[in-house]
Design an enzyme around this catalytic site. Structure first.
Site, PDB file in Angstrom:
ATOM      1  N   HIS A 252      -3.610  -2.926  -6.645  1.00 25.12           N
ATOM      2  CA  HIS A 252      -2.849  -1.617  -6.853  1.00 25.12           C
ATOM      3  C   HIS A 252      -4.000  -0.511  -7.741  1.00 25.12           C
ATOM      4  CE1 HIS A 252       1.622  -3.465  -7.680  1.00 25.12           C
ATOM      5  NE2 HIS A 252       1.122  -3.321  -6.344  1.00 25.12           N
ATOM      6  N   SER A 253      -3.905   0.566  -7.028  1.00 27.88           N
ATOM      7  CA  SER A 253      -5.116   1.313  -7.543  1.00 27.88           C
ATOM      8  C   SER A 253      -4.438   2.670  -8.021  1.00 27.88           C
ATOM      9  CB  SER A 253      -5.816   2.092  -6.295  1.00 27.88           C
ATOM     10  OG  SER A 253      -5.242   2.450  -5.384  1.00 27.88           O
TER      11      SER A 253
ATOM     12  N   ASP B 181       0.958  -1.491  -0.056  1.00 29.47           N
ATOM     13  CA  ASP B 181       0.094   0.067   0.198  1.00 29.47           C
ATOM     14  C   ASP B 181       0.884   1.156   0.135  1.00 29.47           C
ATOM     15  OD1 ASP B 181      -2.398  -1.703   0.283  1.00 29.47           O
ATOM     16  OD2 ASP B 181      -1.802  -1.770   2.216  1.00 29.47           O
ATOM     17  N   GLU B 182       2.160   1.146  -0.611  1.00 26.12           N
ATOM     18  CA  GLU B 182       2.932   2.358  -0.530  1.00 26.12           C
ATOM     19  C   GLU B 182       2.601   3.246  -1.695  1.00 26.12           C
ATOM     20  OE1 GLU B 182       5.499  -1.176   0.688  1.00 26.12           O
ATOM     21  OE2 GLU B 182       4.076  -0.604  -1.297  1.00 26.12           O
TER      22      GLU B 182
ATOM     23  N   ASN C 295      -3.496 -11.231  -4.308  1.00 31.55           N
ATOM     24  CA  ASN C 295      -3.830 -10.685  -2.783  1.00 31.55           C
ATOM     25  C   ASN C 295      -3.405  -9.495  -2.544  1.00 31.55           C
ATOM     26  OD1 ASN C 295      -1.139 -11.473  -3.338  1.00 31.55           O
ATOM     27  ND2 ASN C 295      -0.729 -12.086  -1.489  1.00 31.55           N
TER      28      ASN C 295
ATOM     29  N   THR D  90       2.679  14.201  -4.781  1.00 27.14           N
ATOM     30  CA  THR D  90       1.938  15.013  -4.029  1.00 27.14           C
ATOM     31  C   THR D  90       0.466  15.188  -3.822  1.00 27.14           C
ATOM     32  OG1 THR D  90       2.342  16.647  -5.452  1.00 27.14           O
ATOM     33  CG2 THR D  90       4.241  16.482  -4.172  1.00 27.14           C
TER      34      THR D  90
ATOM     35  N   ASP E 184       1.967  14.925   0.431  1.00 26.16           N
ATOM     36  CA  ASP E 184       0.829  15.764   0.851  1.00 26.16           C
ATOM     37  C   ASP E 184       0.228  15.507   2.160  1.00 26.16           C
ATOM     38  OD1 ASP E 184       0.134  13.926  -0.990  1.00 26.16           O
ATOM     39  OD2 ASP E 184      -2.065  14.482  -0.265  1.00 26.16           O
TER      40      ASP E 184
ATOM     41  N   SER F  42       0.469   4.395  -8.432  1.00 27.27           N
ATOM     42  CA  SER F  42       0.394   5.591  -8.972  1.00 27.27           C
ATOM     43  C   SER F  42       1.787   5.705  -9.660  1.00 27.27           C
ATOM     44  CB  SER F  42       0.373   6.823  -7.922  1.00 27.27           C
ATOM     45  OG  SER F  42       1.194   6.529  -6.630  1.00 27.27           O
TER      46      SER F  42
ATOM     47  N   THR G   2      -8.909  -6.193   0.907  1.00 18.80           N
ATOM     48  CA  THR G   2      -9.704  -6.821   1.944  1.00 18.80           C
ATOM     49  C   THR G   2     -10.897  -5.921   2.608  1.00 18.80           C
ATOM     50  OG1 THR G   2      -7.988  -5.807   3.707  1.00 18.80           O
ATOM     51  CG2 THR G   2      -7.758  -7.808   2.750  1.00 18.80           C
TER      52      THR G   2
END
Length: 339
Positions: free
Chosen positions: A43-44, A13-14, A40, A325, A286, A18, A254
């Site tokens: 990526h968004s 989740d870093e 599992n 940012t 940010d 993006s 999840t």
């Protein structure tokens, strides 16, 4: 042209998605290949205000000129794969995607085992996606492969051959890992880890790239690390403090709320060393300094934000090449020319 690997330096989740999306659009790689464990990890990426989340396909799908590949080391869930083909049909993904014929398959029985196993689901906090049981079957040599699934036949290929052919021809290959260093089966907070290694070395192997063919390794960190599920988190802050700072996040796969902590410089340095980082990417600046929101010029960053980036570079020992940012793709500072 080089091969570039992007991996996470914390517990997932870093913001790798993006970073990968930016590189896909800005650098225009001919091939974008996904390594990692399987479905599992989600990526968004936000495109024109719309959020897209993928668990199986490469996050660089929006680069419509690129060939999209899923490496042999990745577990494939046919149900998720076909859902994402439909979900991303506006990007002509189905015409551009290839799955290595040697990928192991996640079957319904694997997901059921994952969710019903008290130790995995209750103690470890598994995502329930079936990756652990599927990898166990793979180790025992009883897992099905992609070549055994008739519906996948139109998409089967030799990813390793494609990737190496592309490198031989001077093409740019972008490889994305999943999850993060702290979840590595070997180097993470065992037993609260995933079912295989997550380092850049493993991701390269997942897609068939040898060590001498890796040119750049970008390790991604976010300003406030997060973790989903159980396991050690040395710099974790109380949930009340996270609420006060507006650090409320939920896992892509999840839906569980993420635990939040302060930036761990010691862990970041170790992760950068083991991954062989050539540069770092820092996301959600940010969140650390709200005045940094949307800034795309490093010189225009507020002092607090600049000092944080400088401290990361000094204490981790690797230059920062990319800074996010804000959530949109254009909310980025690209410093790679200065490295």
């Amino acid at each position: 042209m080089p091969s570039v690997i992007v991996v996470g330096g914390q517990w997932g989740d870093e913001g790798k998605g993006s970073i990968i999306a930016y590189l896909a659009l800005h650098d225009e790689p001919e091939i974008i290949a996904r390594g990692g464990v399987g479905t599992n990890a989600g990526h968004s990426v936000v495109i024109n205000g719309k959020k897209y989340a993928v668990r199986q396909l490469p996050t660089g799908f929006m680069q419509t000129k690129a060939r999209l590949l899923v490496g042999a080391g990745v577990l494939v869930d046919p149900e998720v794969f076909f859902y994402e083909l439909e979900h991303l049909k506006d990007f002509n993904v189905a015409e551009r995607v290839g799955i290595d014929y040697r990928c192991a398959i996640i079957e319904p029985k694997h997901k059921e085992m994952d969710r019903k196993n008290d130790y995995l689901h209750g103690t470890i906090g598994t995502t329930g996606s079936g990756c652990g049981p599927a990898n166990a079957d793979r180790v025992m040599r009883v897992a099905k492969q992609a070549k055994d699934i008739k519906e996948l036949e139109p998409y089967l290929t030799d990813v390793a051959a494609e990737v190496n052919d592309a490198l031989d021809e001077g093409a740019l290959v972008l490889v994305e890992g999943t999850q993060g260093f702290g979840l590595s089966l070997y180097y993470g907070t065992y037993p609260y880890v995933t079912s295989k290694d997550t380092t850049a070395s493993a991701v390269a192997s997942d897609v068939g790239i040898g060590p001498t063919r890796v040119d750049d390794v970008i390790v991604v960190f976010k300003s406030f690390p997060t973790r989903v599920g159980a396991g050690p988190f040395p710099t974790e802050m109380p949930m009340e403090e996270a609420d006060r700072l507006g650090l409320i996040e939920y896992g892509t796969v999840t839906g569980r709320r993420r635990r939040v902590g302060w930036f761990d410089f010691e862990m970041a340095r170790y992760a950068a060393r083991i991954n062989g980082a050539t540069m770092l990417a820092v996301t959600m600046l940010d969140k650390y300094d709200k005045e940094a929101f949307g800034i795309t010029d490093y010189d225009k960053l507020p002092r607090k934000a600049k000092e944080f980036i400088e401290e990361i570079e000094e204490r981790v020992g690797v230059p920062v090449g990319l800074i996010k940012t804000g959530p949109e793709l254009e909310h980025i500072i690209d410093l790679r020319e200065n490295i």
